[in-house]
Motif scaffolding. Structure first.
Motif, PDB file in Angstrom:
ATOM      1  N   GLU A 135       0.844  -1.196   0.000  1.00 56.73           N
ATOM      2  CA  GLU A 135       0.000   0.000   0.000  1.00 56.73           C
ATOM      3  C   GLU A 135       0.876   1.242   0.000  1.00 56.73           C
ATOM      4  O   GLU A 135       1.599   1.498   0.962  1.00 56.73           O
ATOM      5  CB  GLU A 135      -0.901   0.035   1.230  1.00 56.73           C
ATOM      6  N   ILE A 136       0.777   2.018  -1.074  1.00 60.02           N
ATOM      7  CA  ILE A 136       1.592   3.221  -1.223  1.00 60.02           C
ATOM      8  C   ILE A 136       0.657   4.382  -1.541  1.00 60.02           C
ATOM      9  O   ILE A 136      -0.141   4.306  -2.482  1.00 60.02           O
ATOM     10  CB  ILE A 136       2.622   3.053  -2.354  1.00 60.02           C
ATOM     11  N   PHE A 137       0.758   5.440  -0.754  1.00 58.35           N
ATOM     12  CA  PHE A 137      -0.090   6.607  -0.936  1.00 58.35           C
ATOM     13  C   PHE A 137       0.797   7.820  -1.209  1.00 58.35           C
ATOM     14  O   PHE A 137       1.717   8.120  -0.445  1.00 58.35           O
ATOM     15  CB  PHE A 137      -0.960   6.840   0.303  1.00 58.35           C
ATOM     16  N   ASP A 138       0.505   8.515  -2.295  1.00 63.16           N
ATOM     17  CA  ASP A 138       1.292   9.659  -2.754  1.00 63.16           C
ATOM     18  C   ASP A 138       0.446  10.922  -2.620  1.00 63.16           C
ATOM     19  O   ASP A 138      -0.714  10.941  -3.039  1.00 63.16           O
ATOM     20  CB  ASP A 138       1.690   9.407  -4.220  1.00 63.16           C
ATOM     21  N   LEU A 139       1.013  11.969  -2.041  1.00 69.43           N
ATOM     22  CA  LEU A 139       0.315  13.241  -1.864  1.00 69.43           C
ATOM     23  C   LEU A 139       0.250  13.999  -3.183  1.00 69.43           C
ATOM     24  O   LEU A 139       1.284  14.406  -3.726  1.00 69.43           O
ATOM     25  CB  LEU A 139       1.010  14.086  -0.797  1.00 69.43           C
ATOM     26  N   LYS A 140      -0.954  14.193  -3.695  1.00 71.71           N
ATOM     27  CA  LYS A 140      -1.149  14.896  -4.969  1.00 71.71           C
ATOM     28  C   LYS A 140      -0.686  16.350  -4.840  1.00 71.71           C
ATOM     29  O   LYS A 140      -1.115  17.076  -3.952  1.00 71.71           O
ATOM     30  CB  LYS A 140      -2.629  14.859  -5.362  1.00 71.71           C
ATOM     31  N   GLY A 141       0.209  16.754  -5.731  1.00 71.12           N
ATOM     32  CA  GLY A 141       0.703  18.126  -5.727  1.00 71.12           C
ATOM     33  C   GLY A 141       1.774  18.395  -4.683  1.00 71.12           C
ATOM     34  O   GLY A 141       2.293  19.502  -4.595  1.00 71.12           O
TER      35      GLY A 141
END
Length: 120
Positions: A107-113
């Motif tokens: 599970e990898i979550f990337d902060l948009k912007g």
């Protein structure tokens, strides 16, 4: 017949690439903020140390994407737990997310912007 093989190979490549990246989810700043409130959190800032010192998300650990030890630092993370990653604008964190996916993180979550869009 050779054209069919080329077409099938092309679609296999496209579908394979999509499946490989299915562990990465890009979150809006609001979604990101809601999800990083947990105790057992792996929050990674992939900016340089200077950028990190100028301001960062509380609880984040700095792992410079450009560092020669970047992958070694990532290896110390728990692959079974979610990883939240961000940078300045979203470019480095996107690249870091793909590195994490290749390393087997689930599970990898990337902060948009990136941090530019972050408001405390």
């Amino acid at each position: 017949m050779p054209n069919n093989i080329i077409i099938m190979a092309f679609f296999s490549f496209l579908l394979g690439a999509k499946a490989q990246n299915s562990h990465i989810k890009v979150l809006t700043p609001q979604e990101f903020k809601q999800q990083i409130t947990g105790n057992s959190l792996q929050l990674i800032d992939v900016r340089t140390a200077i950028e990190f010192k100028s301001g960062h998300i509380k609880g984040a650990k700095n792992m410079d994407f450009f560092s020669s030890s970047f992958k070694a630092q990532l290896e110390k993370l728990n692959k079974e737990k979610p990883v939240y990653v961000y940078c300045r604008s979203g470019n480095r964190s996107n690249k870091a997310a793909h590195v994490l996916a290749k390393m087997g993180f689930i599970e990898i979550f990337d902060l948009k912007g990136g941090f530019l869009n972050w408001k405390e």
